[in-house]
Design an enzyme around this catalytic site. Structure first.
Site, PDB file in Angstrom:
ATOM      1  N   LEU A 251       0.890  -1.166   0.000  1.00  0.00           N
ATOM      2  CA  LEU A 251       0.000   0.000   0.000  1.00  0.00           C
ATOM      3  C   LEU A 251       0.926   1.213   0.000  1.00  0.00           C
ATOM      4  CD1 LEU A 251      -2.749  -0.950   2.647  1.00  0.00           C
ATOM      5  CD2 LEU A 251      -2.910  -1.023   0.149  1.00  0.00           C
ATOM      6  N   ASP A 252       0.535   2.279  -0.699  1.00  0.00           N
ATOM      7  CA  ASP A 252       1.362   3.488  -0.724  1.00  0.00           C
ATOM      8  C   ASP A 252       1.514   4.040   0.696  1.00  0.00           C
ATOM      9  OD1 ASP A 252       1.383   3.232  -3.453  1.00  0.00           O
ATOM     10  OD2 ASP A 252      -0.249   4.660  -3.763  1.00  0.00           O
ATOM     11  N   LYS A 253       2.510   4.875   0.852  1.00  0.00           N
ATOM     12  CA  LYS A 253       2.783   5.452   2.174  1.00  0.00           C
ATOM     13  C   LYS A 253       1.542   6.175   2.741  1.00  0.00           C
ATOM     14  CE  LYS A 253       6.207   8.374   4.426  1.00  0.00           C
ATOM     15  NZ  LYS A 253       7.312   9.300   4.249  1.00  0.00           N
TER      16      LYS A 253
END
Ligand code: URA
Length: 236
Positions: A104-106
Site C-alpha cells: 500500500l502506498d505510504k
C-alpha cells in the site's frame, strides 16, 4: 518431522538474537519434551514441547497478521530512514522474515496482511488467482457512468499498461468503491488518473471476503486464524 536448529527456533520465537539464544541455551534455559537441551545446534522437531526461560512455546512457523495500516508508514520489512509496517508489529507476533503481502502506498490506509509465508503471499497477490481487493477512494470529483464503464472494460494506464476489468461504484461526497483483482504499482491512483480524477484519500477495506474490522485502530494488528485466512480465498 520438521526439524530446525534449536537456537534458530528460540531466536525466532522470542525475537532475540541467535547469539543470545545460543548463550541462554548453553546455560540450560531450554527444554525439549521435559529434558534440558544445552546444544544450540541440535536439530529439534518444531512440534515438540519446547520451554525456554520458563515459558512454553506455542510454535507456529508461519504467522498471518492483519494490520490496519496508518498513513505515513512504508509497506516494507524495514527501512533505514523511515518507519516500516513491520516495525509496528507487536513483539509477540514477530518472526524473522516478515514482509507485507503487496504494497500500500505510504499515504494509503487500511487492510494490510503481514506474513513470513511466501507461498501464501503469492496466492494473494498473483493476478491469476483473482483475489478481489476493495478500496474506498476519496476523489477530487464525481464518478460518472462513463467512468464506471471504462473501469469495467479495463483501463489502459498512461504508460500503456492494460488493467483487468475493475468494478467502480460512485458513492456520495466524491467517494468511490473500487474492486480490482490485481495490484499494479499505484494502480488505483493511476486508474483514476486516466479518467481525470485525483485521489485524495485511499483505504483498502477487504481482500477476498476478509474485511478490515471496523473496530480496529490505525496501526493495530491482530493474528488471523485459519477460518479468517480461508475467507481470502473463498471465491477462488
Ligand atoms: N493503488 C494505489 O494507487 N495505491 C495503493 O496504495 C494501493 C492501490
Amino acid at each position: 518431522m520438521k526439524k530446525e536448529r534449536f537456537d534458530k527456533i528460540i531466536s525466532n520465537q522470542f525475537n532475540i538474537s541467535r547469539k543470545d539464544a545460543r548463550i541462554a541455551i548453553r546455560r540450560g534455559k531450554g527444554f525439549v519434551d521435559g529434558c534440558v537441551l544445552k546444544d544450540p545446534s541440535a536439530a529439534v522437531d518444531i512440534e515438540s514441547e519446547i520451554v525456554f526461560d520458563g515459558k512454553k512455546l506455542d510454535y507456529k512457523k508461519y504467522v498471518y497478521i492483519l494490520m490496519n495500516k496508518p498513513k505515513g508508514v512504508l509497506s516494507a520489512s524495514e527501512d533505514k530512514r523511515q518507519k516500516a509496517v513491520v516495525d509496528l508489529v507487536p513483539l509477540e507476533f514477530k518472526r524473522n522474515g516478515l514482509f507485507p503481502v503487496g504494497r500500500l502506498d505510504k499515504d494509503t490506509t487500511g487492510l494490510l496482511i503481514i506474513t513470513n509465508d511466501g507461498d501464501f503471499a503469492h496466492r494473494v497477490i498473483s493476478p491469476n488467482k483473482d483475489v478481489d481487493k476493495v478500496y474506498i477512494a476519496t476523489l477530487d470529483g464525481t464518478v460518472t457512468k462513463d467512468m464506471e464503464e471504462a473501469f469495467l472494460k479495463g483501463v489502459v494506464l498512461a504508460d500503456g499498461t492494460v488493467c483487468k476489468s475493475a468494478k467502480l461504484e460512485g458513492m456520495p461526497n466524491n467517494k468511490a468503491k473500487v474492486t480490482v483483482s490485481e495490484g499494479k504499482y499505484h494502480q488505483i491512483k493511476r486508474m483514476f488518473g486516466t479518467v481525470g480524477l485525483g485521489v485524495n484519500e485511499l483505504e483498502r477495506r477487504s481482500i477476498g471476503d476478509l474485511c478490515l474490522p471496523t473496530d480496529m485502530q490505525k496501526g493495530e494488528c491482530k493474528l488471523l486464524n485459519d477460518e479468517e485466512i480461508s475467507l481470502i480465498f473463498s471465491k477462488c
